[in-house]
Design a protein around this motif. Structure first.
Motif, PDB file in Angstrom:
ATOM      1  N   ASP A   1      -9.688  96.741  -4.114  1.00  0.00           N
ATOM      2  CA  ASP A   1      -9.476  98.153  -4.649  1.00  0.00           C
ATOM      3  C   ASP A   1      -7.932  98.467  -4.813  1.00  0.00           C
ATOM      4  N   LEU A   2      -7.175  98.272  -3.774  1.00  0.00           N
ATOM      5  CA  LEU A   2      -5.832  98.409  -4.005  1.00  0.00           C
ATOM      6  C   LEU A   2      -5.220  97.935  -5.020  1.00  0.00           C
ATOM      7  N   MET A   3      -5.474  96.881  -5.424  1.00  0.00           N
ATOM      8  CA  MET A   3      -4.837  96.089  -6.631  1.00  0.00           C
ATOM      9  C   MET A   3      -5.474  96.608  -7.938  1.00  0.00           C
ATOM     10  N   LYS A   4      -6.823  97.030  -7.964  1.00  0.00           N
ATOM     11  CA  LYS A   4      -7.306  97.660  -9.090  1.00  0.00           C
ATOM     12  C   LYS A   4      -6.485  99.047  -9.416  1.00  0.00           C
ATOM     13  N   GLU A   5      -6.361  99.535  -8.363  1.00  0.00           N
ATOM     14  CA  GLU A   5      -5.425 101.004  -8.675  1.00  0.00           C
ATOM     15  C   GLU A   5      -3.969 100.765  -8.738  1.00  0.00           C
ATOM     16  N   GLY A   6      -3.297  99.648  -8.590  1.00  0.00           N
ATOM     17  CA  GLY A   6      -2.207  99.263  -9.144  1.00  0.00           C
ATOM     18  C   GLY A   6      -1.116  99.489  -7.804  1.00  0.00           C
ATOM     19  N   LYS A   7      -1.823  99.751  -6.644  1.00  0.00           N
ATOM     20  CA  LYS A   7      -0.810  99.503  -5.249  1.00  0.00           C
ATOM     21  C   LYS A   7      -0.459  98.446  -4.714  1.00  0.00           C
ATOM     22  N   LEU A   8      -1.195  97.234  -5.290  1.00  0.00           N
ATOM     23  CA  LEU A   8      -0.838  96.013  -4.413  1.00  0.00           C
ATOM     24  C   LEU A   8      -0.981  95.057  -5.665  1.00  0.00           C
ATOM     25  N   LYS A   9      -0.089  94.173  -5.663  1.00  0.00           N
ATOM     26  CA  LYS A   9      -0.191  92.932  -6.580  1.00  0.00           C
ATOM     27  C   LYS A   9       0.296  91.626  -5.807  1.00  0.00           C
ATOM     28  N   THR A  10      -0.256  90.611  -6.606  1.00  0.00           N
ATOM     29  CA  THR A  10       0.129  89.177  -6.044  1.00  0.00           C
ATOM     30  C   THR A  10       1.429  88.656  -6.606  1.00  0.00           C
ATOM     31  N   VAL A  11       2.355  88.490  -5.859  1.00  0.00           N
ATOM     32  CA  VAL A  11       3.709  87.886  -6.287  1.00  0.00           C
ATOM     33  C   VAL A  11       3.120  86.324  -6.720  1.00  0.00           C
ATOM     34  N   VAL A  12       3.319  85.910  -7.814  1.00  0.00           N
ATOM     35  CA  VAL A  12       3.138  84.579  -8.134  1.00  0.00           C
ATOM     36  C   VAL A  12       4.077  83.565  -8.007  1.00  0.00           C
ATOM     37  N   ASP A  13       4.376  82.603  -7.334  1.00  0.00           N
ATOM     38  CA  ASP A  13       5.658  81.628  -7.592  1.00  0.00           C
ATOM     39  C   ASP A  13       5.455  81.002  -8.674  1.00  0.00           C
ATOM     40  N   SER A  14       4.166  79.957  -8.960  1.00  0.00           N
ATOM     41  CA  SER A  14       3.992  79.283 -10.098  1.00  0.00           C
ATOM     42  C   SER A  14       2.532  79.154 -10.338  1.00  0.00           C
ATOM     43  N   ARG A  15       2.284  78.795 -11.503  1.00  0.00           N
ATOM     44  CA  ARG A  15       0.810  78.422 -11.809  1.00  0.00           C
ATOM     45  C   ARG A  15       1.053  76.943 -12.432  1.00  0.00           C
ATOM     46  N   HIS A  16      -0.067  76.339 -11.947  1.00  0.00           N
ATOM     47  CA  HIS A  16      -0.273  74.899 -12.123  1.00  0.00           C
ATOM     48  C   HIS A  16      -1.647  74.449 -12.449  1.00  0.00           C
ATOM     49  N   PRO A  17      -1.756  73.545 -13.887  1.00  0.00           N
ATOM     50  CA  PRO A  17      -3.150  73.337 -14.518  1.00  0.00           C
ATOM     51  C   PRO A  17      -3.509  72.408 -13.351  1.00  0.00           C
ATOM     52  N   PHE A  18      -4.937  72.222 -13.479  1.00  0.00           N
ATOM     53  CA  PHE A  18      -5.900  71.542 -12.531  1.00  0.00           C
ATOM     54  C   PHE A  18      -5.318  69.896 -12.616  1.00  0.00           C
ATOM     55  N   GLU A  19      -4.932  69.472 -13.784  1.00  0.00           N
ATOM     56  CA  GLU A  19      -4.047  68.294 -13.841  1.00  0.00           C
ATOM     57  C   GLU A  19      -3.201  68.093 -13.161  1.00  0.00           C
ATOM     58  N   LYS A  20      -2.234  68.835 -12.677  1.00  0.00           N
ATOM     59  CA  LYS A  20      -0.966  68.926 -12.054  1.00  0.00           C
ATOM     60  C   LYS A  20      -1.256  69.467 -10.457  1.00  0.00           C
ATOM     61  N   VAL A  21      -2.413  69.084 -10.038  1.00  0.00           N
ATOM     62  CA  VAL A  21      -2.406  69.723  -8.454  1.00  0.00           C
ATOM     63  C   VAL A  21      -1.479  69.157  -7.482  1.00  0.00           C
ATOM     64  N   ALA A  22      -0.961  67.982  -7.739  1.00  0.00           N
ATOM     65  CA  ALA A  22      -0.170  67.492  -6.797  1.00  0.00           C
ATOM     66  C   ALA A  22       1.141  68.147  -6.696  1.00  0.00           C
ATOM     67  N   ASP A  23       1.591  68.585  -7.572  1.00  0.00           N
ATOM     68  CA  ASP A  23       2.900  69.393  -8.108  1.00  0.00           C
ATOM     69  C   ASP A  23       2.712  70.818  -7.441  1.00  0.00           C
ATOM     70  N   ALA A  24       1.622  71.402  -7.313  1.00  0.00           N
ATOM     71  CA  ALA A  24       1.456  72.578  -6.818  1.00  0.00           C
ATOM     72  C   ALA A  24       1.438  72.371  -5.109  1.00  0.00           C
ATOM     73  N   TRP A  25       0.840  71.342  -4.858  1.00  0.00           N
ATOM     74  CA  TRP A  25       0.739  70.947  -3.480  1.00  0.00           C
ATOM     75  C   TRP A  25       2.158  70.733  -2.787  1.00  0.00           C
ATOM     76  N   GLU A  26       2.818  69.835  -3.454  1.00  0.00           N
ATOM     77  CA  GLU A  26       4.395  69.661  -3.022  1.00  0.00           C
ATOM     78  C   GLU A  26       5.127  70.989  -3.198  1.00  0.00           C
ATOM     79  N   LYS A  27       4.805  71.943  -4.111  1.00  0.00           N
ATOM     80  CA  LYS A  27       5.723  73.045  -4.203  1.00  0.00           C
ATOM     81  C   LYS A  27       5.258  74.084  -2.862  1.00  0.00           C
ATOM     82  N   SER A  28       4.073  74.276  -2.503  1.00  0.00           N
ATOM     83  CA  SER A  28       3.610  74.869  -1.353  1.00  0.00           C
ATOM     84  C   SER A  28       4.329  74.194   0.000  1.00  0.00           C
ATOM     85  N   MET A  29       4.175  72.766   0.063  1.00  0.00           N
ATOM     86  CA  MET A  29       4.679  72.181   1.112  1.00  0.00           C
ATOM     87  C   MET A  29       6.282  72.140   1.344  1.00  0.00           C
ATOM     88  N   SER A  30       6.903  72.526   0.256  1.00  0.00           N
ATOM     89  CA  SER A  30       8.376  72.684   0.205  1.00  0.00           C
ATOM     90  C   SER A  30       8.932  73.819   1.180  1.00  0.00           C
TER      91      SER A  30
END
Length: 385
Positions: free
Chosen positions: A345-374
């Protein structure tokens, strides 16, 4: 949607039924409706040739198999993640089947891979990740609120997980409808990080309706997944917020509401000293490197540390300071469906947002995993299906 062009003179419901069943068995996508088009001649489907259209509603369908990512032993990082084709799960009576659109990776996911809960969790082979957003394609008979076609977000139980897959069965008790206008990626970032931040701030008495007087608080690791939500929620609670992070993220954390941001590598940052010299009423600790010995001198009297990334020495401190005016309390977040609704609800009202570091396609899961592990992700790491 399946279109069937049927000549008016050759209408045979049994033949059409066989045709639909064959399309169903061959098609890997959902068929939500079958449009039967009566036309004058075979193959003459065009607006001018349509004499009558009848829509036959059908339930959402699913393929028999799906792609998933799993690992079969402890350790190995992203290199240990393997793609497999496995059967699509069937929901139990109180579950919904979700076609996953996005998932977010949390440190808990790869810490389980490292052996955090060894030997109890996981059971190999294991499909990791708990935070997902997608669309309901099937519901169990006991499901009360959700229906096929609903956009949802879910926090899967950690001992089963299953988020790095095309489909997952999730209990309705941990699945919430996603309001229109909130993307799958933004919603997938919310569950674990969002309600951990929310519950930590509630633990210090924060009110989010604008009525609270606010306190002077410090949030460590303010640029991480939990931290970026915590900073925003703390400002909604009228707190004066100081946050720590690395130098490259100072501007990011300031832009989401922090009143002051400290580079943790500087002498001032290491000592947790803000420019005003004021001590903190509360400290929300999100880094496993945080130590009670550093927090204690930075606290007011009385003052409290809410520790959500505890280490051994902080655990000891939580026991020793239990009856003290300056204390450290360990908080373990729990999945609360109403908390997730509140955050959406907060997000819908514009009071909260997700700060996205990076988006990875399903074919690049390992890259996403390593980015989080870093340990250097700014906000959330998202996998998109």
């Amino acid at each position: 949607m399946l279109f069937i062009d049927v000549p008016d003179c050759r209408w045979d419901p049994y033949a059409v039924t066989r045709l639909v069943r064959g399309a169903h068995e061959r098609n890997t996508l959902s068929i939500y409706a079958v449009v039967i088009i009566y036309s004058q001649t075979p193959g003459s489907f065009s607006p001018s040739s349509i004499q009558k259209v009848s829509i036959m509603a059908t339930a959402g369908t699913k393929p028999s198999t799906m792609r998933a990512v799993q690992y079969s032993g402890y350790g190995g990082g992203g290199a240990a993640l393997k793609y497999v084709d496995i059967p699509v799960p069937s929901p139990k009576k109180d579950e919904v089947l979700i076609r996953i659109e996005a998932a977010s990776i949390n440190p808990a996911d790869w810490n389980i891979q490292k052996g955090l809960l060894r030997p109890f969790v996981p059971k190999f082979p294991f499909i990791p990740v708990t935070d997902v957003a997608g669309e309901v394609v099937e519901v169990g008979p006991a499901v009360q609120e959700l229906k096929v076609g609903d956009k949802v977000v879910s926090k899967l139980v950690f001992w089963k997980s299953g988020g790095l897959a095309e489909y997952v069965a999730a209990s309705e008790s941990i699945t919430v409808a996603r309001p229109a206008g909130i993307s799958a990626a933004d919603a997938a970032g919310l569950p674990l990080a969002g309600f951990t931040a929310l519950q930590a701030l509630r633990a210090i008495g924060t009110k989010f309706d604008g009525t609270g007087s606010g306190s002077n608080i410090l949030i460590t690791a303010g640029s991480g997944g939990i931290g970026t939500y915590a900073v925003q929620l703390a400002k909604l609670g009228n707190h004066n917020v100081t946050a720590t992070c690395g130098a490259r993220n100072l501007e990011v954390v300031a832009n989401i509401g922090a009143d002051e941001v400290l580079d943790y590598k500087t002498p001032e940052g290491a000592a947790l000293k803000n420019s005003s010299g004021k001590k903190y009423d509360y400290i929300v600790n999100i880094t496993s490197d945080g130590k009670w010995s550093a927090f204690k001198p930075a606290l007011n009297f009385p003052g409290r540390v809410v520790d959500i990334a505890s280490n051994f020495w902080n655990f000891v401190a939580s026991i020793l300071t239990f009856f003290s005016k300056k204390k450290l309390s360990i908080m373990i977040a729990s999945m609360e469906k109403e908390d997730l609704r509140f955050l959406l609800d907060l997000m819908k009202e514009g009071k909260l947002k997700t700060v996205v570091d990076s988006r990875h396609p399903f074919e690049k899961v390992a890259d996403a995993w390593e980015k989080s592990m870093s340990g250097h992700a700014t906000g959330k790491v998202i996998v998109e299906m």
